[in-house]
Write a protein that holds these residues in place. Structure first.
Motif: not given
Length: 429
Positions: A372-399
């Protein structure tokens, strides 16, 4: 309790939320000047005081009232530069780059200093971009300087908010004849002049034309006109300038009271003015100074130039809401990583993406934090897109890829396809 530290009055910080507009403006001007064949020169902000006394004139308001002057440890009188032309002339003389009639088309950018009463659009430290051209004496180069500023106003989207005023001051000889006629006329109406104009009548009578006092302006209605005292050379030069502006389709008005505040001007003088900023209406001004180089110890060398006030033009862009949408967004993509392994992978992945997309503005979350806190910072940054990388994504080599502005579902993108996908999305975004 000690007084809190703060900036000197009239000398302002330019904060992070303001600098993107400054950078956009400065880059736009620099690119335009490059395209017209002007080369940048950089001068010190401190010069010997004598430089400004000799060039600007000892009886001008700048030298008499406004300069920041001090003695250094060697006992030399030094001054923070109040304008750029004198310093530029000193530089070209010192380094001999106008010798032998060499043409030089130069530009500079930086802070200037005048001890004035601070108000909106007027500061004690202010910033200018200036151009100076040496060893070209025809009206064609005067016209080029005006034409390129006209093009700049178009690129910035402010053409409808500015107006060009022109005048010719003639040669020093014709100006001297006009000065005598003006002094004779004003002396006969001395009791109707404001106190400041009475003082200027003795020291710098042409500046009386520049007064804002309504009673003095009423007297000036019947005063002699500079145009009636122009020499043939100056008149021909001025007609040539007007013909070129007419050919370029640039509208202008002749202002016979336009004299500028510095002693070194001759022939052409001009100002770009606006009525959108209150009292501080001049956003760019300049003219010809054919005698200045010789006055400062050089060989006879013609010169012409202008300076534009960055603060006022930034204020005009804000007032007219002419701020490109892309400069208000400082981040294109924000990468959220959860867990130490993901953070390490995010660093590697982001650098590979930067190698492939060097202009992409990619920010990685720092300082960990919950989803929640990271997504809040992502939104506040004004970015168009957020990339998400956790253990599940890392195991599948995706983001994970999630749009933050507008429609679109979250999807998974393979590591090796991420750069290509971002290139498509950012262009479309």
């Amino acid at each position: 309790m000690s007084k809190s530290l703060q900036a000197i009055r009239g000398m302002n910080d330019i904060l992070p939320e303001q600098t993107p507009l400054w950078r956009y403006f400065e880059a736009t001007v620099a690119r335009l000047l490059d395209n017209y064949g002007y080369k940048q020169i950089r001068m010190p902000i401190v010069e010997f005081t004598e430089l400004f006394k000799r060039s600007i004139g000892e009886v001008t308001d700048i030298v008499e009232k406004e300069m920041y002057t001090f003695e250094d440890r060697n006992g030399d009188s030094l001054t923070l530069r109040p304008e750029g032309t004198a310093a530029c002339v000193r530089a070209v003389l010192e380094h001999g780059i106008t010798g032998g009639g060499q043409t030089q088309k130069l530009w500079y950018i930086g802070p200037m200093f005048r001890h004035e009463r601070p108000q909106k659009g007027r500061y004690r430290q202010f910033h200018q971009i200036g151009c100076e051209v040496f060893n070209l004496d025809g009206p064609d180069i005067d016209a080029e300087l005006i034409v390129l500023t006209w093009r700049l106003w178009g690129q910035l989207g402010i053409r409808d908010a500015v107006k060009l005023e022109l005048n010719s001051l003639g040669t020093s000889e014709s100006r001297g004849r006009y000065r005598e006629a003006l002094v004779e006329f004003l002396s006969a109406h001395l009791d109707k002049l404001d106190e400041d104009s009475q003082r200027r009548l003795k020291t710098n009578p042409l500046r009386v034309l520049d007064t804002k006092n309504a009673d003095t302006q009423a007297v000036l209605v019947d005063a002699p006109k500079m145009a009636d005292y122009l020499d043939d050379e100056s008149r021909t030069h001025f007609e040539g300038l007007k013909a070129r502006l007419d050919a370029a389709g640039i509208p202008y008005v002749i202002n016979p009271k336009l004299v500028r505040g510095l002693d070194y001007y001759s022939k052409t003088v001009f100002e770009w003015v606006t009525d959108k900023l209150g009292a501080q209406g001049t956003v760019c001004a300049g003219g010809r100074y054919d005698g200045l180089v010789e006055q400062m110890g050089g060989k006879p060398t013609t010169g012409v130039g202008f300076a534009m006030g960055i603060e006022r033009l930034i204020l005009l862009l804000e007032t007219l809401e002419q701020i490109p949408e892309e400069i208000s967004r400082q981040v294109d993509v924000y990468l959220c990583a959860f867990g130490e392994a993901a953070e390490l992978a995010a660093l590697t992945l982001s650098e590979k993406v930067r190698d492939q997309l060097p202009n992409l503005r990619l920010q990685i979350n720092a300082g960990a934090g919950s989803f929640k806190s990271q997504f809040k910072k992502a939104d506040k940054s004004g970015a168009l897109y957020a990339l998400i990388l956790g253990d599940d994504e890392l195991a599948q080599q995706v983001v994970g890829f999630k749009p933050l502005r507008g429609q679109g579902e979250q999807q998974s993108i393979a590591f090796d396809a991420l750069a290509a996908h971002l290139a498509t999305c950012i262009v479309q975004g």
